[in-house]
Write an enzyme that holds these catalytic residues in place. Sequence first.
Site, mmCIF file in Angstrom:
data_model
loop_
_atom_site.group_PDB
_atom_site.id
_atom_site.type_symbol
_atom_site.label_atom_id
_atom_site.label_comp_id
_atom_site.label_asym_id
_atom_site.label_seq_id
_atom_site.Cartn_x
_atom_site.Cartn_y
_atom_site.Cartn_z
ATOM 1 N N GLN A 178 0.810 -1.221 0.000
ATOM 2 C CA GLN A 178 0.000 0.000 0.000
ATOM 3 C C GLN A 178 0.840 1.266 0.000
ATOM 4 O O GLN A 178 0.293 2.373 -0.067
ATOM 5 C CB GLN A 178 -0.930 0.004 1.205
ATOM 6 C CG GLN A 178 -0.229 0.137 2.547
ATOM 7 C CD GLN A 178 -1.169 -0.041 3.724
ATOM 8 O OE1 GLN A 178 -1.580 -1.144 4.043
ATOM 9 N NE2 GLN A 178 -1.506 1.076 4.364
ATOM 10 N N CYS B 60 -5.103 0.181 3.898
ATOM 11 C CA CYS B 60 -5.019 -1.229 4.290
ATOM 12 C C CYS B 60 -6.350 -1.944 4.170
ATOM 13 O O CYS B 60 -6.421 -3.102 3.754
ATOM 14 C CB CYS B 60 -4.473 -1.346 5.707
ATOM 15 S SG CYS B 60 -5.461 -0.475 6.957
ATOM 16 N N HIS C 128 -5.573 -1.045 11.681
ATOM 17 C CA HIS C 128 -4.989 -1.662 10.497
ATOM 18 C C HIS C 128 -5.761 -2.924 10.141
ATOM 19 O O HIS C 128 -6.136 -3.698 11.022
ATOM 20 C CB HIS C 128 -3.524 -2.007 10.761
ATOM 21 C CG HIS C 128 -2.768 -2.451 9.545
ATOM 22 N ND1 HIS C 128 -2.652 -1.682 8.418
ATOM 23 C CD2 HIS C 128 -2.085 -3.600 9.276
ATOM 24 C CE1 HIS C 128 -1.909 -2.315 7.517
ATOM 25 N NE2 HIS C 128 -1.571 -3.488 8.016
ATOM 26 N N ASN D 3 -0.057 -9.301 5.106
ATOM 27 C CA ASN D 3 -0.065 -7.855 5.284
ATOM 28 C C ASN D 3 -0.064 -7.178 3.916
ATOM 29 O O ASN D 3 -0.051 -7.848 2.877
ATOM 30 C CB ASN D 3 1.138 -7.432 6.132
ATOM 31 C CG ASN D 3 0.896 -6.147 6.889
ATOM 32 O OD1 ASN D 3 0.036 -5.343 6.542
ATOM 33 N ND2 ASN D 3 1.654 -5.922 7.947
#
Length: 446
Positions: free
Chosen positions: A64, A70, A367, A388
């Site tokens: 990102q 996110c 997040h 992630n």
Amino acid sequence: MSFEIDNSAINYFHEDYDQRKESAVLENAVTKNGVNAASFNWHSIADNAPYFSIDLKTGDVADQKQSGRCWMFAALNTMRHDMQHKFNIPDNFELSQSYQFFWDKFEKANYFYENVIKTAKLPTDDRKVAWLMAAPQSDGGQWDMLCALIEKYGVMPKSAMPESFNSNRSNGINNLLNNKLRHDAVILRKMVNDEQASENDLNIKRKEMLNDVYRMLAYAFGEPASHFDFEYRTKKDNEFHRDENITPQEFFKKYVGWNLEDYISIIQAPTADKEYYKTYTIDMLGNVVGGRQIKHLNLPMDEFKKLAIDQLKAGESVWFGSDVVKYSETKLGIMALNTYDYAKLFDTDLEMTKAQALDYGQSMMDHAMVLTGVDLVNDQPTKWKVENSWGPKVGTKGYFVMSDDWMDKYCYQIVVNKKYLSDKLKQAQAQKPIVLKPWDPMGTLA
């Protein structure tokens, strides 16, 4: 009753510090290396090895960059995982995050105008108005907000709308856009309070304002295409495919094919103001006026985790939200309560319950990521595999390990298909949601 720090108190603190044998060496260690390095527990590496009894194959990790997207990356990743299996698409395939980014900021501008008009009679120092003006729009969001965008605008592959300078580094356009929205708030509030503007007058003015916003976003991210060609080669047999002149809505229906109404938000908020088996929404939180409402079902942790495990067992990844910075070692990709020994290093008590941390502002969801695996021992989770969106240079090629006790403490939201809910939970989820205040921690944007 007050307490003033005087010389006597300072002497007491100094003497206590001086008599501790460890003070000198710990002062040197912390000043030279920083708090995290000085308190790092190397046993956490062995305790959180990246091996899992259930481990979904989900391809390359996205990045990102310097943006707060996110929640978009995590949601679109869950969808691309499914596409990769259905259509044999290569591991590096991504759906366009920039396309969603454009429409999210455009819709958030209109949502902001809506709330400005609704609160125009309140003084500017009213808490609701102050909350609105603190951040008219930002990069963050929640699952239901992404669903609202997709239901209206569809999706497209990253090849049809790639990243731009501003999607990768959003701070500049965010500052200008918030300047624009606050400027417009002055005008809209004045129109309402002068009591001379009709609803039609307000809508005409909003349309003019939105035209400016659209132009700003088109310059920053590029104007989204209404049609595009989708081209790819299959991963295994290298067959070429081309789908010509397809719309984003058609692309979502054909290549993703999810009924987004089936995917619901489950939260884990053990605070006194939120009963379990009740649903909640947040006042003035959303992005699409007239779009999907944010709705959370609050469950105890054991049921929360069981739903995530059931979906992983079925081969489907799980969107989740957490407080990622707590006890997290980014380079190694470890999220575990034993990562750092802060309390031992400073010889102080830092313990708070999950409810206390939420109530007192110590923790909140900041997040979103994706659960792509779990390690089960005697059918109980010990650690979780996390995809992630910070690129492949952190963790294990971008994947993190989350200990089960870290999930207990700092994980607040998952999204699951409601087919995994029991009849009791389906009935609970169908309830009309209780409206929480705009600043409630469950309204924090990931």
